[in-house]
Design a protein around this motif. Structure first.
Motif, PDB file in Angstrom:
ATOM      1  N   LEU A 147       0.830  -1.202   0.000  1.00 53.25           N
ATOM      2  CA  LEU A 147       0.000   0.000   0.000  1.00 53.25           C
ATOM      3  C   LEU A 147       0.868   1.256   0.000  1.00 53.25           C
ATOM      4  O   LEU A 147       0.532   2.256  -0.639  1.00 53.25           O
ATOM      5  CB  LEU A 147      -0.935   0.002   1.212  1.00 53.25           C
ATOM      6  CG  LEU A 147      -1.967   1.141   1.254  1.00 53.25           C
ATOM      7  CD1 LEU A 147      -2.872   1.100   0.039  1.00 53.25           C
ATOM      8  CD2 LEU A 147      -2.795   1.061   2.533  1.00 53.25           C
ATOM      9  N   ILE A 159       1.963   1.737  -3.580  1.00 53.52           N
ATOM     10  CA  ILE A 159       0.835   2.179  -4.410  1.00 53.52           C
ATOM     11  C   ILE A 159       0.478   3.631  -4.134  1.00 53.52           C
ATOM     12  O   ILE A 159       0.227   4.415  -5.055  1.00 53.52           O
ATOM     13  CB  ILE A 159      -0.379   1.256  -4.171  1.00 53.52           C
ATOM     14  CG1 ILE A 159      -0.121  -0.129  -4.771  1.00 53.52           C
ATOM     15  CG2 ILE A 159      -1.653   1.867  -4.764  1.00 53.52           C
ATOM     16  CD1 ILE A 159      -1.169  -1.160  -4.418  1.00 53.52           C
ATOM     17  N   ASP A 160       0.438   4.006  -2.844  1.00 53.82           N
ATOM     18  CA  ASP A 160       0.046   5.373  -2.485  1.00 53.82           C
ATOM     19  C   ASP A 160       1.079   6.412  -2.902  1.00 53.82           C
ATOM     20  O   ASP A 160       0.741   7.573  -3.136  1.00 53.82           O
ATOM     21  CB  ASP A 160      -0.233   5.466  -0.981  1.00 53.82           C
ATOM     22  CG  ASP A 160      -1.608   4.934  -0.615  1.00 53.82           C
ATOM     23  OD1 ASP A 160      -2.357   4.540  -1.530  1.00 53.82           O
ATOM     24  OD2 ASP A 160      -1.939   4.907   0.581  1.00 53.82           O
ATOM     25  N   LYS A 206       0.990   5.019  -8.177  1.00 54.45           N
ATOM     26  CA  LYS A 206      -0.230   5.089  -8.978  1.00 54.45           C
ATOM     27  C   LYS A 206      -1.360   5.851  -8.297  1.00 54.45           C
ATOM     28  O   LYS A 206      -1.993   6.725  -8.910  1.00 54.45           O
ATOM     29  CB  LYS A 206      -0.696   3.672  -9.338  1.00 54.45           C
ATOM     30  CG  LYS A 206      -1.841   3.645 -10.351  1.00 54.45           C
ATOM     31  CD  LYS A 206      -2.338   2.243 -10.584  1.00 54.45           C
ATOM     32  CE  LYS A 206      -1.369   1.413 -11.390  1.00 54.45           C
ATOM     33  NZ  LYS A 206      -1.443   1.730 -12.853  1.00 54.45           N
ATOM     34  N   ALA A 207      -1.656   5.556  -7.029  1.00 55.70           N
ATOM     35  CA  ALA A 207      -2.775   6.217  -6.348  1.00 55.70           C
ATOM     36  C   ALA A 207      -2.533   7.717  -6.217  1.00 55.70           C
ATOM     37  O   ALA A 207      -3.450   8.523  -6.379  1.00 55.70           O
ATOM     38  CB  ALA A 207      -2.999   5.590  -4.971  1.00 55.70           C
ATOM     39  N   LEU A 260      -7.627   8.846  -5.334  1.00 54.75           N
ATOM     40  CA  LEU A 260      -6.824   7.958  -4.482  1.00 54.75           C
ATOM     41  C   LEU A 260      -7.375   6.529  -4.519  1.00 54.75           C
ATOM     42  O   LEU A 260      -6.631   5.569  -4.769  1.00 54.75           O
ATOM     43  CB  LEU A 260      -6.823   8.479  -3.045  1.00 54.75           C
ATOM     44  CG  LEU A 260      -6.085   7.608  -2.021  1.00 54.75           C
ATOM     45  CD1 LEU A 260      -4.586   7.682  -2.248  1.00 54.75           C
ATOM     46  CD2 LEU A 260      -6.435   8.033  -0.596  1.00 54.75           C
ATOM     47  N   HIS A 261      -8.685   6.385  -4.289  1.00 57.07           N
ATOM     48  CA  HIS A 261      -9.276   5.044  -4.244  1.00 57.07           C
ATOM     49  C   HIS A 261      -9.348   4.409  -5.630  1.00 57.07           C
ATOM     50  O   HIS A 261      -9.157   3.193  -5.766  1.00 57.07           O
ATOM     51  CB  HIS A 261     -10.664   5.105  -3.605  1.00 57.07           C
ATOM     52  CG  HIS A 261     -10.632   5.330  -2.128  1.00 57.07           C
ATOM     53  ND1 HIS A 261     -10.131   4.405  -1.242  1.00 57.07           N
ATOM     54  CD2 HIS A 261     -11.029   6.399  -1.367  1.00 57.07           C
ATOM     55  CE1 HIS A 261     -10.209   4.871  -0.014  1.00 57.07           C
ATOM     56  NE2 HIS A 261     -10.742   6.075  -0.062  1.00 57.07           N
ATOM     57  N   ARG A 275      -5.837   3.242  -6.373  1.00 57.88           N
ATOM     58  CA  ARG A 275      -5.558   2.029  -5.590  1.00 57.88           C
ATOM     59  C   ARG A 275      -6.235   0.816  -6.214  1.00 57.88           C
ATOM     60  O   ARG A 275      -5.644  -0.268  -6.302  1.00 57.88           O
ATOM     61  CB  ARG A 275      -6.062   2.195  -4.153  1.00 57.88           C
ATOM     62  CG  ARG A 275      -5.188   3.035  -3.241  1.00 57.88           C
ATOM     63  CD  ARG A 275      -5.844   3.114  -1.870  1.00 57.88           C
ATOM     64  NE  ARG A 275      -5.051   3.859  -0.896  1.00 57.88           N
ATOM     65  CZ  ARG A 275      -5.452   4.140   0.337  1.00 57.88           C
ATOM     66  NH1 ARG A 275      -6.654   3.734   0.735  1.00 57.88           N
ATOM     67  NH2 ARG A 275      -4.684   4.821   1.172  1.00 57.88           N
ATOM     68  N   SER A 276      -7.485   0.975  -6.619  1.00 58.51           N
ATOM     69  CA  SER A 276      -8.217  -0.168  -7.179  1.00 58.51           C
ATOM     70  C   SER A 276      -7.537  -0.682  -8.439  1.00 58.51           C
ATOM     71  O   SER A 276      -7.446  -1.895  -8.651  1.00 58.51           O
ATOM     72  CB  SER A 276      -9.673   0.228  -7.470  1.00 58.51           C
ATOM     73  OG  SER A 276      -9.769   1.131  -8.553  1.00 58.51           O
ATOM     74  N   ALA A 303      -4.340  -0.460  -9.129  1.00 57.54           N
ATOM     75  CA  ALA A 303      -3.093  -1.114  -8.718  1.00 57.54           C
ATOM     76  C   ALA A 303      -3.363  -2.497  -8.132  1.00 57.54           C
ATOM     77  O   ALA A 303      -2.678  -3.474  -8.469  1.00 57.54           O
ATOM     78  CB  ALA A 303      -2.351  -0.241  -7.704  1.00 57.54           C
ATOM     79  N   PHE A 304      -4.352  -2.599  -7.264  1.00 54.24           N
ATOM     80  CA  PHE A 304      -4.677  -3.895  -6.654  1.00 54.24           C
ATOM     81  C   PHE A 304      -5.238  -4.873  -7.685  1.00 54.24           C
ATOM     82  O   PHE A 304      -5.139  -6.090  -7.517  1.00 54.24           O
ATOM     83  CB  PHE A 304      -5.677  -3.718  -5.509  1.00 54.24           C
ATOM     84  CG  PHE A 304      -5.083  -3.196  -4.244  1.00 54.24           C
ATOM     85  CD1 PHE A 304      -3.988  -3.822  -3.661  1.00 54.24           C
ATOM     86  CD2 PHE A 304      -5.610  -2.071  -3.616  1.00 54.24           C
ATOM     87  CE1 PHE A 304      -3.431  -3.354  -2.482  1.00 54.24           C
ATOM     88  CE2 PHE A 304      -5.056  -1.593  -2.429  1.00 54.24           C
ATOM     89  CZ  PHE A 304      -3.963  -2.233  -1.863  1.00 54.24           C
ATOM     90  N   ASN A 338     -11.702  -0.565  -2.587  1.00 47.31           N
ATOM     91  CA  ASN A 338     -11.330   0.789  -3.009  1.00 47.31           C
ATOM     92  C   ASN A 338     -12.201   1.296  -4.149  1.00 47.31           C
ATOM     93  O   ASN A 338     -12.499   2.490  -4.233  1.00 47.31           O
ATOM     94  CB  ASN A 338      -9.849   0.816  -3.391  1.00 47.31           C
ATOM     95  CG  ASN A 338      -8.944   0.939  -2.182  1.00 47.31           C
ATOM     96  OD1 ASN A 338      -8.752   2.012  -1.635  1.00 47.31           O
ATOM     97  ND2 ASN A 338      -8.415  -0.188  -1.737  1.00 47.31           N
TER      98      ASN A 338
END
Length: 244
Positions: free
Chosen positions: A146, A149-150, A153-154, A183-184, A187-188, A190-191, A204
């Motif tokens: 996380l 990612i933060d 990409k996020a 942000l969300h 994250r989505s 990336a995940f 997310n």
């Protein structure tokens, strides 16, 4: 993305005219020196999100198109710097070239108020790339993943949405909503690339969707819902593949 071409194509064509101009170096076109991946949706998606959030509050003008091009350059530079090739000389030089273009555009379009934020964003992206080189098993270290990612990409998506809304003159509460969505949503995405983290991708994505209900009821809002639905479809495909 669903609906992207129909709704934002004229704006994206303007952005693309900025971008294509910078692909022509004195020594020849960029593609003469490096091969660019065709499967990088962020080159179009990041400018599209900036434009969509701007159009929730105002009509885009030259400065908006310039900032949308800046996010194209940043995304492209980040992609080039992550290429895993034996001879990285051209990749590093041209990646750096696109990173420096953001500064030139801020100067040319009287947008230096975003210099500090975008400089910090690029530093964070580079730090995320460095962290990716660590010999860490990210599949068993959610906290570390996380963090990467933060920073990367996020962060990129959050800033794109936030600056788009800011350029449109959005009030503070809407700016924070734009940032939260980006942000969300980032994250989505990336995940989504990590099969073991599809539940976090879904969580997310649900948070991103929730943010959209707070936005003004403009055409751009439906476009943003379409973006979320497109990712939801990809998520469902991945979940089915994992189950099967």
């Amino acid at each position: 993305m669903t609906g992207l071409e129909e709704y934002l194509q004229p704006d994206l064509q303007t952005v693309q005219s900025f971008v294509q101009k910078e692909f022509l170096l004195r020594a020849g076109p960029v593609t003469q020196f490096i091969e660019l991946r065709a499967d990088n949706p962020e080159k179009k998606l990041l400018p599209a999100l900036l434009l969509a959030f701007n159009k929730l509050f105002n009509k885009p003008g030259p400065k908006v198109y310039a900032l949308a091009a800046v996010f194209h350059f940043i995304s492209l530079a980040a992609q080039i710097h992550q290429e895993d090739k034996d001879d990285l000389a051209y990749e590093v030089l041209i990646g750096d070239y696109f990173y420096t273009k953001f500064f030139a555009y801020l100067c040319d379009f009287n947008a230096l108020e975003w210099l500090a934020d975008l400089s910090y964003l690029i530093c964070e992206i580079q730090e995320a790339n460095i962290l990716k080189q660590d010999k860490i098993n990210y599949s068993s270290n959610t906290e570390k993943l996380l963090e990467v990612i933060d920073k990367g990409k996020a962060n990129l998506y959050a800033q794109s949405c936030y600056i788009g809304a800011q350029l449109g003159g959005a009030p503070e509460n809407m700016l924070q909503t734009a940032r939260k969505f980006g942000l969300h949503f980032g994250r989505s995405l990336a995940f989504l690339d990590c099969p073991e983290y599809l539940e976090l991708a879904a969580h997310n994505l649900a948070e991103a969707r929730k943010s959209l209900f707070l936005l003004p009821n403009m055409v751009s809002k439906q476009f943003l819902f379409n973006c979320v639905e497109h990712v939801e479809m990809n998520l469902l495909k991945n979940q089915v593949n994992m189950a099967g």
